[in-house]
Design a protein around this motif. Structure first.
Motif, mmCIF file in Angstrom:
data_model
loop_
_atom_site.group_PDB
_atom_site.id
_atom_site.type_symbol
_atom_site.label_atom_id
_atom_site.label_comp_id
_atom_site.label_asym_id
_atom_site.label_seq_id
_atom_site.Cartn_x
_atom_site.Cartn_y
_atom_site.Cartn_z
ATOM 1 N N ILE A 33 17.397 -66.767 -4.946
ATOM 2 C CA ILE A 33 16.593 -65.589 -4.629
ATOM 3 C C ILE A 33 15.571 -65.330 -5.730
ATOM 4 O O ILE A 33 14.426 -64.966 -5.472
ATOM 5 C CB ILE A 33 17.510 -64.348 -4.445
ATOM 6 C CG1 ILE A 33 18.425 -64.532 -3.237
ATOM 7 C CG2 ILE A 33 16.686 -63.075 -4.295
ATOM 8 C CD1 ILE A 33 17.728 -64.736 -1.923
ATOM 9 N N ASP A 34 15.960 -65.557 -6.964
ATOM 10 C CA ASP A 34 15.093 -65.245 -8.095
ATOM 11 C C ASP A 34 13.914 -66.212 -8.268
ATOM 12 O O ASP A 34 13.079 -65.999 -9.139
ATOM 13 C CB ASP A 34 15.901 -65.136 -9.379
ATOM 14 C CG ASP A 34 16.796 -66.334 -9.619
ATOM 15 O OD1 ASP A 34 16.823 -67.258 -8.783
ATOM 16 O OD2 ASP A 34 17.485 -66.350 -10.648
ATOM 17 N N ILE A 37 10.513 -64.522 -8.413
ATOM 18 C CA ILE A 37 10.164 -63.625 -9.519
ATOM 19 C C ILE A 37 8.732 -63.817 -10.021
ATOM 20 O O ILE A 37 8.050 -62.829 -10.305
ATOM 21 C CB ILE A 37 11.205 -63.716 -10.653
ATOM 22 C CG1 ILE A 37 12.493 -63.014 -10.208
ATOM 23 C CG2 ILE A 37 10.684 -63.118 -11.944
ATOM 24 C CD1 ILE A 37 13.647 -63.109 -11.177
ATOM 25 N N PRO A 38 8.200 -65.047 -10.119
ATOM 26 C CA PRO A 38 6.812 -65.187 -10.576
ATOM 27 C C PRO A 38 5.785 -64.505 -9.656
ATOM 28 O O PRO A 38 4.614 -64.388 -10.015
ATOM 29 C CB PRO A 38 6.591 -66.696 -10.604
ATOM 30 C CG PRO A 38 7.949 -67.288 -10.738
ATOM 31 C CD PRO A 38 8.858 -66.350 -9.993
ATOM 32 N N CYS A 39 6.226 -64.035 -8.497
ATOM 33 C CA CYS A 39 5.325 -63.369 -7.544
ATOM 34 C C CYS A 39 5.268 -61.858 -7.749
ATOM 35 O O CYS A 39 4.587 -61.167 -6.994
ATOM 36 C CB CYS A 39 5.774 -63.660 -6.114
ATOM 37 S SG CYS A 39 5.741 -65.402 -5.676
ATOM 38 N N GLY A 40 5.956 -61.351 -8.755
ATOM 39 C CA GLY A 40 6.053 -59.903 -8.953
ATOM 40 C C GLY A 40 4.717 -59.190 -8.971
ATOM 41 O O GLY A 40 4.526 -58.198 -8.265
ATOM 42 N N ALA A 41 3.761 -59.669 -9.746
ATOM 43 C CA ALA A 41 2.458 -58.996 -9.848
ATOM 44 C C ALA A 41 1.697 -59.057 -8.527
ATOM 45 O O ALA A 41 1.068 -58.082 -8.119
ATOM 46 C CB ALA A 41 1.633 -59.623 -10.967
ATOM 47 N N CYS A 72 21.322 -62.942 1.322
ATOM 48 C CA CYS A 72 21.573 -62.918 -0.122
ATOM 49 C C CYS A 72 20.661 -61.930 -0.844
ATOM 50 O O CYS A 72 21.088 -61.282 -1.797
ATOM 51 C CB CYS A 72 21.445 -64.323 -0.699
ATOM 52 S SG CYS A 72 22.770 -65.420 -0.109
ATOM 53 N N TYR A 73 19.422 -61.800 -0.383
ATOM 54 C CA TYR A 73 18.548 -60.787 -0.994
ATOM 55 C C TYR A 73 19.105 -59.392 -0.718
ATOM 56 O O TYR A 73 19.187 -58.558 -1.610
ATOM 57 C CB TYR A 73 17.117 -60.892 -0.472
ATOM 58 C CG TYR A 73 16.285 -59.726 -0.939
ATOM 59 C CD1 TYR A 73 15.843 -59.651 -2.261
ATOM 60 C CD2 TYR A 73 15.986 -58.669 -0.086
ATOM 61 C CE1 TYR A 73 15.117 -58.565 -2.713
ATOM 62 C CE2 TYR A 73 15.264 -57.578 -0.532
ATOM 63 C CZ TYR A 73 14.826 -57.528 -1.844
ATOM 64 O OH TYR A 73 14.128 -56.441 -2.289
ATOM 65 N N ARG A 79 18.613 -58.887 -8.028
ATOM 66 C CA ARG A 79 18.318 -60.199 -8.615
ATOM 67 C C ARG A 79 16.811 -60.369 -8.819
ATOM 68 O O ARG A 79 16.372 -61.244 -9.543
ATOM 69 C CB ARG A 79 18.856 -61.323 -7.722
ATOM 70 C CG ARG A 79 20.372 -61.441 -7.800
ATOM 71 C CD ARG A 79 20.938 -62.462 -6.870
ATOM 72 N NE ARG A 79 20.480 -63.824 -7.138
ATOM 73 C CZ ARG A 79 20.772 -64.857 -6.360
ATOM 74 N NH1 ARG A 79 21.508 -64.691 -5.271
ATOM 75 N NH2 ARG A 79 20.330 -66.057 -6.669
ATOM 76 N N ILE A 80 16.033 -59.518 -8.149
ATOM 77 C CA ILE A 80 14.582 -59.496 -8.319
ATOM 78 C C ILE A 80 14.229 -58.134 -8.902
ATOM 79 O O ILE A 80 14.705 -57.113 -8.433
ATOM 80 C CB ILE A 80 13.862 -59.690 -6.966
ATOM 81 C CG1 ILE A 80 14.265 -61.017 -6.347
ATOM 82 C CG2 ILE A 80 12.360 -59.617 -7.137
ATOM 83 C CD1 ILE A 80 13.707 -61.243 -4.965
#
Length: 114
Positions: A33-34, A37-41, A72-73, A79-80
């Motif tokens: 799932i994590d 994470i690089p997509c946060g912005a 799972c999310y 997890r995010i």
């Protein structure tokens, strides 16, 4: 005749093994799932274009069943470190050139109850 029966039984066992592995859901510890994470912005709307790392992370999701990612999310959204935004997730699919499978993942994330 016994040899033929053995071959048929072994063939059936192989088919049942393949079928059961296709139908099983993964444990959430096996689902990355994590990787998003690089997509946060981008997902937060702070960036207009997703980074290469973001697109790579989103591609990882495409290699898993939508139901597994979704389940799972929803079981562990922490997890995010950011909240998923449906509009930005759909834009992510387009801007990263992801398949319609990613669209199914997004649809599941925002419509399917836990």
């Amino acid at each position: 005749m016994a040899k033929r029966l053995l071959v048929n039984v072994l063939g059936l066992m192989v088919l049942l093994g393949l079928f059961s592995s296709v139908c099983e859901s993964l444990e959430c510890s096996q689902v990355p799932i994590d990787s998003i994470i690089p997509c946060g912005a981008f997902v937060a709307g702070a960036d207009n274009v997703p980074t290469r790392g973001c697109c790579s992370g989103a591609q990882v999701w495409e290699s898993y069943k939508a139901d597994d990612i979704c389940r799972c999310y929803k079981e562990s959204p922490d997890r995010i470190l950011f909240k998923l935004n449906q509009k930005q997730m759909n834009a992510l699919r387009i801007q990263c050139g992801l398949s319609t499978h990613f669209a199914h993942i997004v649809r599941c994330l925002f419509t399917t109850p836990i």
